[in-house]
Design a protein around this motif. Structure first.
Motif, PDB file in Angstrom:
ATOM      1  N   ALA A 109       0.844  -1.200   0.000  1.00 41.18           N
ATOM      2  CA  ALA A 109       0.000   0.000   0.000  1.00 41.18           C
ATOM      3  C   ALA A 109       0.878   1.248   0.000  1.00 41.18           C
ATOM      4  O   ALA A 109       0.861   2.033   0.951  1.00 41.18           O
ATOM      5  N   VAL A 110       1.642   1.435  -1.061  1.00 41.51           N
ATOM      6  CA  VAL A 110       2.490   2.627  -1.194  1.00 41.51           C
ATOM      7  C   VAL A 110       1.594   3.847  -1.301  1.00 41.51           C
ATOM      8  O   VAL A 110       0.532   3.813  -1.939  1.00 41.51           O
ATOM      9  N   TRP A 111       2.010   4.932  -0.675  1.00 41.31           N
ATOM     10  CA  TRP A 111       1.229   6.164  -0.693  1.00 41.31           C
ATOM     11  C   TRP A 111       0.918   6.591  -2.131  1.00 41.31           C
ATOM     12  O   TRP A 111       1.805   6.614  -2.989  1.00 41.31           O
ATOM     13  N   MET A 156       3.273   9.075  -3.572  1.00 40.08           N
ATOM     14  CA  MET A 156       4.573   8.506  -3.943  1.00 40.08           C
ATOM     15  C   MET A 156       4.470   7.802  -5.291  1.00 40.08           C
ATOM     16  O   MET A 156       5.355   7.940  -6.139  1.00 40.08           O
ATOM     17  N   LEU A 157       3.396   7.066  -5.506  1.00 41.50           N
ATOM     18  CA  LEU A 157       3.195   6.387  -6.789  1.00 41.50           C
ATOM     19  C   LEU A 157       3.171   7.391  -7.936  1.00 41.50           C
ATOM     20  O   LEU A 157       3.819   7.185  -8.970  1.00 41.50           O
ATOM     21  N   ARG A 158       2.427   8.476  -7.755  1.00 39.17           N
ATOM     22  CA  ARG A 158       2.354   9.505  -8.801  1.00 39.17           C
ATOM     23  C   ARG A 158       3.715  10.144  -9.046  1.00 39.17           C
ATOM     24  O   ARG A 158       4.123  10.363 -10.188  1.00 39.17           O
ATOM     25  N   ALA A 159       4.446  10.441  -7.969  1.00 39.79           N
ATOM     26  CA  ALA A 159       5.769  11.067  -8.114  1.00 39.79           C
ATOM     27  C   ALA A 159       6.722  10.154  -8.877  1.00 39.79           C
ATOM     28  O   ALA A 159       7.454  10.616  -9.763  1.00 39.79           O
ATOM     29  N   LEU A 160       6.725   8.876  -8.558  1.00 38.37           N
ATOM     30  CA  LEU A 160       7.586   7.939  -9.285  1.00 38.37           C
ATOM     31  C   LEU A 160       7.261   7.959 -10.777  1.00 38.37           C
ATOM     32  O   LEU A 160       8.158   8.072 -11.622  1.00 38.37           O
ATOM     33  N   HIS A 161       5.998   7.860 -11.080  1.00 40.72           N
ATOM     34  CA  HIS A 161       5.594   7.841 -12.489  1.00 40.72           C
ATOM     35  C   HIS A 161       5.977   9.147 -13.196  1.00 40.72           C
ATOM     36  O   HIS A 161       6.519   9.123 -14.311  1.00 40.72           O
ATOM     37  N   GLU A 162       5.716  10.266 -12.554  1.00 40.25           N
ATOM     38  CA  GLU A 162       5.968  11.570 -13.173  1.00 40.25           C
ATOM     39  C   GLU A 162       7.456  11.874 -13.337  1.00 40.25           C
ATOM     40  O   GLU A 162       7.833  12.699 -14.167  1.00 40.25           O
ATOM     41  N   ASN A 172       9.202  12.130  -1.585  1.00 46.38           N
ATOM     42  CA  ASN A 172      10.334  11.205  -1.598  1.00 46.38           C
ATOM     43  C   ASN A 172      11.161  11.333  -0.319  1.00 46.38           C
ATOM     44  O   ASN A 172      11.604  10.324   0.232  1.00 46.38           O
ATOM     45  N   ALA A 173      11.376  12.532   0.144  1.00 53.00           N
ATOM     46  CA  ALA A 173      12.144  12.714   1.383  1.00 53.00           C
ATOM     47  C   ALA A 173      11.453  12.002   2.542  1.00 53.00           C
ATOM     48  O   ALA A 173      12.110  11.335   3.352  1.00 53.00           O
ATOM     49  N   ARG A 174      10.140  12.120   2.624  1.00 52.49           N
ATOM     50  CA  ARG A 174       9.379  11.447   3.700  1.00 52.49           C
ATOM     51  C   ARG A 174       9.473   9.931   3.557  1.00 52.49           C
ATOM     52  O   ARG A 174       9.688   9.206   4.532  1.00 52.49           O
TER      53      ARG A 174
END
Length: 117
Positions: A24-26, A29-35, A74-76
């Protein structure tokens, strides 16, 4: 598109919790990785904690890492996940992983073979 495979070692006593966290990744975070160019991203975990990651990125590992480093989420995430890994020497997990050299890719060789005909 560059393909990246990397290795980390999850502490044996943290493996189960690591799996729970990744079930259950936040969403942020999922959106940031993709973007930021982490596409077709997968993690594979062996029973002893050996973690293998794979992703494809439009530019480079460094560009994908820099993109994530510029996000607050990402820092969090890295602060929370850092305690799960061995041998990071003070680096965040997304900076301390060992990139593995690609030595074979079926489609690349097929393309070369087909173009030689």
């Amino acid at each position: 598109m560059p393909r990246v495979c990397f290795q980390l070692q999850v502490k044996p006593d943290r493996i189960e919790e690591y799996k729970v966290r990744h079930a259950a990744v936040w969403p942020e975070m999922l959106r940031a990785l993709h973007e930021t160019g982490w596409h077709n991203y997968s993690l594979f975990l062996r029973e002893d904690g050996l973690l293998i990651g794979y992703f494809e990125t439009p530019d480079s590992v460094a560009a994908a890492q820099a993109g994530m480093a510029a996000t607050a989420v990402n820092a969090r995430w890295q602060a929370e996940m850092g305690e799960f890994f061995e041998e990071l020497d003070g680096q965040a997990p997304d900076e301390g992983f060992l990139v593995l050299e690609e030595v074979f890719h079926l489609e690349d060789q097929l393309t070369r073979t087909d173009s030689e005909k």
